[in-house]
Enzyme design. Structure first.
Site, short mmCIF file in Angstrom:
data_model
loop_
_atom_site.label_atom_id
_atom_site.label_comp_id
_atom_site.label_asym_id
_atom_site.label_seq_id
_atom_site.Cartn_x
_atom_site.Cartn_y
_atom_site.Cartn_z
CG ASP A 8 69.58 6.21 58.20
OD1 ASP A 8 70.44 5.46 58.74
OD2 ASP A 8 68.97 7.10 58.86
CB CYS A 65 67.63 3.90 60.04
SG CYS A 65 66.18 3.53 61.18
CB THR A 67 65.69 3.30 66.34
OG1 THR A 67 64.82 4.03 65.29
CG2 THR A 67 66.25 4.44 67.18
N GLY A 68 66.13 1.55 63.61
CA GLY A 68 65.05 0.70 62.61
C GLY A 68 63.68 1.08 62.57
CG HIS A 98 52.21 -15.75 65.00
ND1 HIS A 98 51.80 -15.46 66.52
CD2 HIS A 98 52.39 -16.81 64.89
CE1 HIS A 98 51.61 -16.85 66.94
NE2 HIS A 98 52.13 -17.70 66.15
CG HIS A 133 49.20 -16.56 62.35
ND1 HIS A 133 48.77 -15.86 63.54
CD2 HIS A 133 49.39 -17.95 62.56
CE1 HIS A 133 48.92 -16.54 64.54
NE2 HIS A 133 49.35 -17.95 64.22
C1 RB5 Z 1 69.30 9.52 61.84
O1 RB5 Z 1 69.98 10.44 62.73
C2 RB5 Z 1 68.09 8.77 62.59
O2 RB5 Z 1 66.93 9.75 62.88
C3 RB5 Z 1 67.79 7.40 61.52
O3 RB5 Z 1 68.88 6.78 61.36
C4 RB5 Z 1 66.83 6.69 62.38
O4 RB5 Z 1 66.89 6.34 63.70
C5 RB5 Z 1 65.07 7.30 62.42
O5 RB5 Z 1 64.45 6.50 62.86
#
Ligand code: RB5
Length: 144
Positions: A8, A65, A67-68, A98, A133
Site C-alpha cells: 500500500d 505496508c 507495519t506489515g 518452522h 513442523h
Molecule cells: C496505512 O496508513 C497503514 O494503516 C497501513 O500501511 C498498515 O500499516 C496497516 O497495517
C-alpha cells in the site's frame, strides 16, 4: 523462484527499493501494485498477492505496508497462505524453518531498508525444516 509483490502507500517506498534489489539479484517477480504513493486500501493488495501464492502460480510473496501487520492479517485469510510481519533476521530464519512462511510482510515505517534486504534474502534462501513442523503447519488449516 517467482515472487509476487504488493504494497500500500505505507510500504510503497520500501517496495520500490526491494524491487531494485531483486532485479540486481536476477530474481523474477511480478509487482501487483500499488504503483503510486496515494493512500489506498492494503487488503486489496494483500488479497492479490495471497491468491497468486495460494493458486501455486507464485512460490512466495512479499507484502509491504506501514507495519506489515495489516497485510499479514489480510493475507492469512486466504487458505494455504502462511504470512507474518517480520522485523529481524532471527524471525526471518525461523518463520521459514518452522512455519514454512510463504508470504513475508515488511513494515516500511518500522524496519530499516538494510535489515529488510537481509530479511528478504533469508526468506528466499532458507528451506523449511519439515518433519514435526509439517504436522504442525498442516494443523493451521483446521479449526480444531
Ligand atoms: C496505512 O496508513 C497503514 O494503516 C497501513 O500501511 C498498515 O500499516 C496497516 O497495517
Amino acid at each position: 523462484m517467482k515472487i509476487a509483490i504488493g504494497s500500500d502507500h505505507g510500504g510503497f517506498k520500501m517496495k520500490e527499493e526491494i524491487l531494485s534489489y531483486l532485479k540486481e539479484k536476477n530474481i523474477e517477480y511480478y509487482d501487483f501494485g500499488t504503483y503510486a504513493e496515494e493512500s489506498c486500501d492494503y487488503p486489496v493488495f494483500a488479497k492479490k498477492v495471497a491468491n497468486a501464492v495460494a493458486s501455486g502460480e507464485y512460490e512466495k510473496g512479499i507484502l509491504f505496508c506501514g507495519t506489515g501487520i495489516g497485510m499479514s492479517i489480510a493475507a492469512n485469510k486466504v487458505k494455504g497462505v502462511r504470512s507474518a510481519s517480520v522485523t529481524n533476521e532471527y524471525c526471518a530464519e525461523f518463520t521459514r524453518r518452522h512455519n514454512d512462511l510463504n508470504v513475508l510482510c515488511l513494515g516500511g515505517r518500522t524496519v530499516g531498508i538494510e535489515i529488510a534486504k537481509r530479511i528478504v534474502d533469508i526468506f528466499i534462501e532458507t528451506p523449511f525444516d519439515g518433519g514435526r513442523h509439517s504436522t504442525r503447519v498442516e494443523m493451521y488449516e483446521t479449526n480444531e
